[in-house]
Motif scaffolding. Structure first.
Motif, PDB file in Angstrom:
ATOM      1  N   CYS A 182      16.277  37.465  47.820  1.00  0.00           N
ATOM      2  CA  CYS A 182      17.564  37.045  47.251  1.00  0.00           C
ATOM      3  C   CYS A 182      18.122  38.155  46.352  1.00  0.00           C
ATOM      4  CB  CYS A 182      17.399  35.766  46.421  1.00  0.00           C
ATOM      5  SG  CYS A 182      16.908  34.334  47.386  1.00  0.00           S
ATOM      6  N   LYS A 183      17.274  38.752  45.533  1.00  0.00           N
ATOM      7  CA  LYS A 183      17.721  39.761  44.556  1.00  0.00           C
ATOM      8  C   LYS A 183      18.995  39.289  43.848  1.00  0.00           C
ATOM      9  CE  LYS A 183      15.680  43.602  47.077  1.00  0.00           C
ATOM     10  NZ  LYS A 183      15.873  44.834  47.832  1.00  0.00           N
ATOM     11  N   PRO A 184      18.936  38.138  43.175  1.00  0.00           N
ATOM     12  CA  PRO A 184      20.166  37.567  42.606  1.00  0.00           C
ATOM     13  C   PRO A 184      20.716  38.397  41.452  1.00  0.00           C
ATOM     14  CG  PRO A 184      18.250  36.343  41.853  1.00  0.00           C
ATOM     15  CD  PRO A 184      17.747  37.338  42.863  1.00  0.00           C
ATOM     16  N   GLU A 185      22.024  38.511  41.421  1.00  0.00           N
ATOM     17  CA  GLU A 185      22.672  39.166  40.285  1.00  0.00           C
ATOM     18  C   GLU A 185      22.660  38.190  39.115  1.00  0.00           C
ATOM     19  OE1 GLU A 185      24.241  38.268  43.104  1.00  0.00           O
ATOM     20  OE2 GLU A 185      24.170  40.136  44.240  1.00  0.00           O
ATOM     21  N   PRO A 186      22.655  38.711  37.875  1.00  0.00           N
ATOM     22  CA  PRO A 186      22.762  37.814  36.720  1.00  0.00           C
ATOM     23  C   PRO A 186      24.040  36.979  36.833  1.00  0.00           C
ATOM     24  CG  PRO A 186      22.211  40.033  36.005  1.00  0.00           C
ATOM     25  CD  PRO A 186      22.523  40.123  37.470  1.00  0.00           C
ATOM     26  N   GLY A 187      23.918  35.720  36.408  1.00  0.00           N
ATOM     27  CA  GLY A 187      25.100  34.858  36.417  1.00  0.00           C
ATOM     28  C   GLY A 187      25.304  34.087  37.704  1.00  0.00           C
ATOM     29  N   THR A 188      24.388  34.240  38.649  1.00  0.00           N
ATOM     30  CA  THR A 188      24.536  33.523  39.922  1.00  0.00           C
ATOM     31  C   THR A 188      23.734  32.212  39.903  1.00  0.00           C
ATOM     32  OG1 THR A 188      22.731  34.863  40.818  1.00  0.00           O
ATOM     33  CG2 THR A 188      24.976  35.575  41.327  1.00  0.00           C
ATOM     34  N   SER A 189      23.919  31.422  40.979  1.00  0.00           N
ATOM     35  CA  SER A 189      23.216  30.138  41.101  1.00  0.00           C
ATOM     36  C   SER A 189      22.157  30.226  42.190  1.00  0.00           C
ATOM     37  CB  SER A 189      24.222  29.033  41.439  1.00  0.00           C
ATOM     38  OG  SER A 189      25.000  29.400  42.556  1.00  0.00           O
ATOM     39  N   LEU A 190      21.033  29.547  41.946  1.00  0.00           N
ATOM     40  CA  LEU A 190      19.932  29.569  42.907  1.00  0.00           C
ATOM     41  C   LEU A 190      19.308  28.179  42.947  1.00  0.00           C
ATOM     42  CD1 LEU A 190      17.425  32.448  43.427  1.00  0.00           C
ATOM     43  CD2 LEU A 190      16.547  30.107  43.284  1.00  0.00           C
ATOM     44  N   VAL A 191      19.099  27.681  44.161  1.00  0.00           N
ATOM     45  CA  VAL A 191      18.500  26.353  44.352  1.00  0.00           C
ATOM     46  C   VAL A 191      17.082  26.517  44.880  1.00  0.00           C
ATOM     47  CG1 VAL A 191      18.746  24.110  45.481  1.00  0.00           C
ATOM     48  CG2 VAL A 191      20.773  25.498  45.013  1.00  0.00           C
ATOM     49  N   VAL A 192      16.148  25.739  44.351  1.00  0.00           N
ATOM     50  CA  VAL A 192      14.769  25.762  44.833  1.00  0.00           C
ATOM     51  C   VAL A 192      14.438  24.381  45.391  1.00  0.00           C
ATOM     52  CG1 VAL A 192      12.349  26.038  44.198  1.00  0.00           C
ATOM     53  CG2 VAL A 192      14.085  27.508  43.150  1.00  0.00           C
ATOM     54  N   PHE A 193      14.127  24.335  46.678  1.00  0.00           N
ATOM     55  CA  PHE A 193      13.689  23.082  47.297  1.00  0.00           C
ATOM     56  C   PHE A 193      12.164  23.027  47.253  1.00  0.00           C
ATOM     57  CE2 PHE A 193      17.880  23.708  49.037  1.00  0.00           C
ATOM     58  CZ  PHE A 193      18.396  22.426  49.178  1.00  0.00           C
ATOM     59  N   GLY A 194      11.613  21.998  46.619  1.00  0.00           N
ATOM     60  CA  GLY A 194      10.162  21.824  46.531  1.00  0.00           C
ATOM     61  C   GLY A 194       9.616  22.444  45.259  1.00  0.00           C
ATOM     62  N   CYS A 195       9.038  21.620  44.396  1.00  0.00           N
ATOM     63  CA  CYS A 195       8.524  22.123  43.113  1.00  0.00           C
ATOM     64  C   CYS A 195       7.005  22.105  43.078  1.00  0.00           C
ATOM     65  CB  CYS A 195       9.115  21.326  41.962  1.00  0.00           C
ATOM     66  SG  CYS A 195      10.893  21.551  41.815  1.00  0.00           S
ATOM     67  N   GLY A 196       6.372  22.725  44.078  1.00  0.00           N
ATOM     68  CA  GLY A 196       4.939  23.007  44.031  1.00  0.00           C
ATOM     69  C   GLY A 196       4.753  24.367  43.376  1.00  0.00           C
ATOM     70  N   GLY A 197       3.579  24.959  43.582  1.00  0.00           N
ATOM     71  CA  GLY A 197       3.308  26.255  42.959  1.00  0.00           C
ATOM     72  C   GLY A 197       4.283  27.336  43.397  1.00  0.00           C
ATOM     73  N   VAL A 198       4.644  27.337  44.684  1.00  0.00           N
ATOM     74  CA  VAL A 198       5.573  28.346  45.198  1.00  0.00           C
ATOM     75  C   VAL A 198       6.969  28.135  44.616  1.00  0.00           C
ATOM     76  CG1 VAL A 198       6.712  29.196  47.285  1.00  0.00           C
ATOM     77  CG2 VAL A 198       4.261  28.716  47.315  1.00  0.00           C
ATOM     78  N   GLY A 199       7.442  26.897  44.676  1.00  0.00           N
ATOM     79  CA  GLY A 199       8.788  26.596  44.176  1.00  0.00           C
ATOM     80  C   GLY A 199       8.920  26.857  42.680  1.00  0.00           C
ATOM     81  N   MET A 200       7.895  26.453  41.909  1.00  0.00           N
ATOM     82  CA  MET A 200       7.939  26.687  40.451  1.00  0.00           C
ATOM     83  C   MET A 200       7.986  28.191  40.154  1.00  0.00           C
ATOM     84  SD  MET A 200       7.863  23.795  38.725  1.00  0.00           S
ATOM     85  CE  MET A 200       7.193  22.122  38.747  1.00  0.00           C
ATOM     86  N   SER A 201       7.246  28.958  40.940  1.00  0.00           N
ATOM     87  CA  SER A 201       7.257  30.411  40.744  1.00  0.00           C
ATOM     88  C   SER A 201       8.645  30.979  41.046  1.00  0.00           C
ATOM     89  CB  SER A 201       6.217  31.085  41.656  1.00  0.00           C
ATOM     90  OG  SER A 201       4.941  30.542  41.434  1.00  0.00           O
ATOM     91  N   ALA A 202       9.307  30.399  42.050  1.00  0.00           N
ATOM     92  CA  ALA A 202      10.672  30.840  42.375  1.00  0.00           C
ATOM     93  C   ALA A 202      11.627  30.505  41.232  1.00  0.00           C
ATOM     94  CB  ALA A 202      11.135  30.189  43.681  1.00  0.00           C
TER      95      ALA A 202
END
Ligand SMILES: [Zn+2]
Ligand SMILES: [Zn+2]
Length: 368
Positions: A182-202
């Motif tokens: 993703c390399k998100p720029e500051p100020g952008t929005s990001l959605v994480v589906f699934g809050c297991g270890g991988v999702g929490m790390s994201a």
């Protein structure tokens, strides 16, 4: 040498046994395992959901430990070094040489078959060869790994090394989807589906990246609460929300810039794509098995110029990426210690049960 290991002799089964471990070959190290994470890929392998799996095999691919012995050709590690073990790669295919070991030509054999690069195995039980998952097999007191997949860790006190287990897989996968794709720029929005270890790390990686809207989607209230503690700004309980995509579009005023899917639910991959604004990027990392989705190509992907990306192991080059993650952890910016629950190695079956039921986000096995 005789060691204790959790051996899966046949599908769905796991028992602690005394096995024989061969000495390390030229490019390999012998590692005394201090702790090992339990990952859903271990469960998928033990349950026989992965085609390349062979039995008997010792699972475990998120080990942390101390190098006890190094082969003659190893010049990057020496006895006493603290290491986080990670996924294997051949080192000589075009993808490995191009800095993309996560796309290694030999990934499936090396991850799942139980054999090392030379096609042989290191563990035996009553004379029968036993595989080592991910050419590692860290559900054992000792493991042999190629020096390529042992990353030296410095500056972390020994009593905190146990928190680093999933740097080698889960944390690297979740943070890598954000940092490397993703390399998100500051100020952008990001959605994480699934809050297991991988999702929490994201979620943590999105916060480090300066995303100002970080939306965590799950169906377990306790996980959504924890997601807020590690960086999410908004949560959506998908069990209580009629139209998750519409909700995300509403929160983000027209669609998210980025979405990462870690739940493993095929329908969430489609939601990750559809919840994006124009030019958005969705990254998918976690489906097991032959799941398929149907994408509206023109209006869902092409016309809005979106990217829909598959990725293993967070697109990571571990020898470069994991030390960066360790620095974030040391600085308190990657609070993965909030995700873990510890178990004695002998309680490995309970650790798997708690992972499956959701009682534990990231179970970690501790060795003496
Ligand atoms: Zn390769
Ligand atoms: Zn894993």
């Amino acid at each position: 040498m005789k060691i204790t290991a959790a051996v899966t002799r046949s599908k769905g089964e796991l028992s602690i046994e005394q096995v024989d471990l061969a000495p390390p070959k030229q490019s390999e190290v012998l590692v005394k395992i201090l702790a090992a994470g339990v990952c859903h890929t271990d469960a998928a392998g033990i349950q026989g959901f992965i085609p390349w799996i062979t039995y008997p095999q010792v699972f475990g691919h998120e080990g942390v430990g101390i190098v006890e012995e190094a082969g003659d050709a190893v010049d990057t590690l020496k006895p006493g070094d603290r290491v986080a073990l990670t996924f294997p790669s051949c080192g000589h295919c075009g993808f490995c040489l191009d800095g993309a070991p996560y796309a290694c030509d030999h990934l499936n054999e090396l991850f799942f078959s139980g054999a090392y690069k030379d096609g042989t195995r290191r563990i035996s039980l009553n004379g029968e060869a036993v595989g080592s998952f991910f050419a590692q097999g860290s559900f054992a007191a000792y493991a042999i790994v190629d020096a390529r997949n042992a990353v030296k860790v410095t500056g972390v006190p020994d009593d905190r090394l146990k928190y680093l287990c999933s740097m080698g897989c889960g944390v690297q996968t979740g943070t890598g989807m954000v940092f490397n794709r993703c390399k998100p720029e500051p100020g952008t929005s990001l959605v994480v589906f699934g809050c297991g270890g991988v999702g929490m790390s994201a979620v943590m990686a999105a916060a480090i990246s300066g995303c100002t809207e970080i939306i965590a989607v799950d169906i377990v209230p306790s996980r959504l609460k924890l997601a807020l503690e590690v960086g999410a700004t908004t949560t959506i309980n998908a069990a209580e929300t009629k139209d998750v995509v519409a909700k995300i579009q509403e929160i983000t005023n027209g669609g998210a810039h980025y979405a990462v899917e870690s739940s493993g639910i095929p329908g969430c991959s489609l939601q990750a794509l559809l919840c994006l604004r124009r030019l958005g990027t969705a990254v998918v990392c976690s489906v097991t098995g032959p799941a398929e989705i149907s994408i509206p190509i023109e209006m869902g992907l092409m016309n809005p110029s979106k990217k829909f990306v598959g990725l293993t192991e967070g697109g990571s080059n571990p020898q470069v990426f994991i030390p960066k993650l360790v620095e974030y952890f040391k600085a308190g910016r990657l609070p993965i210690d909030k995700l873990v629950k510890f178990y004695d190695f002998k309680d490995i079956n309970r650790a798997f049960e708690d992972s499956h039921s959701g009682v534990a986000i990231k179970p970690i096995l501790l060795f003496d």
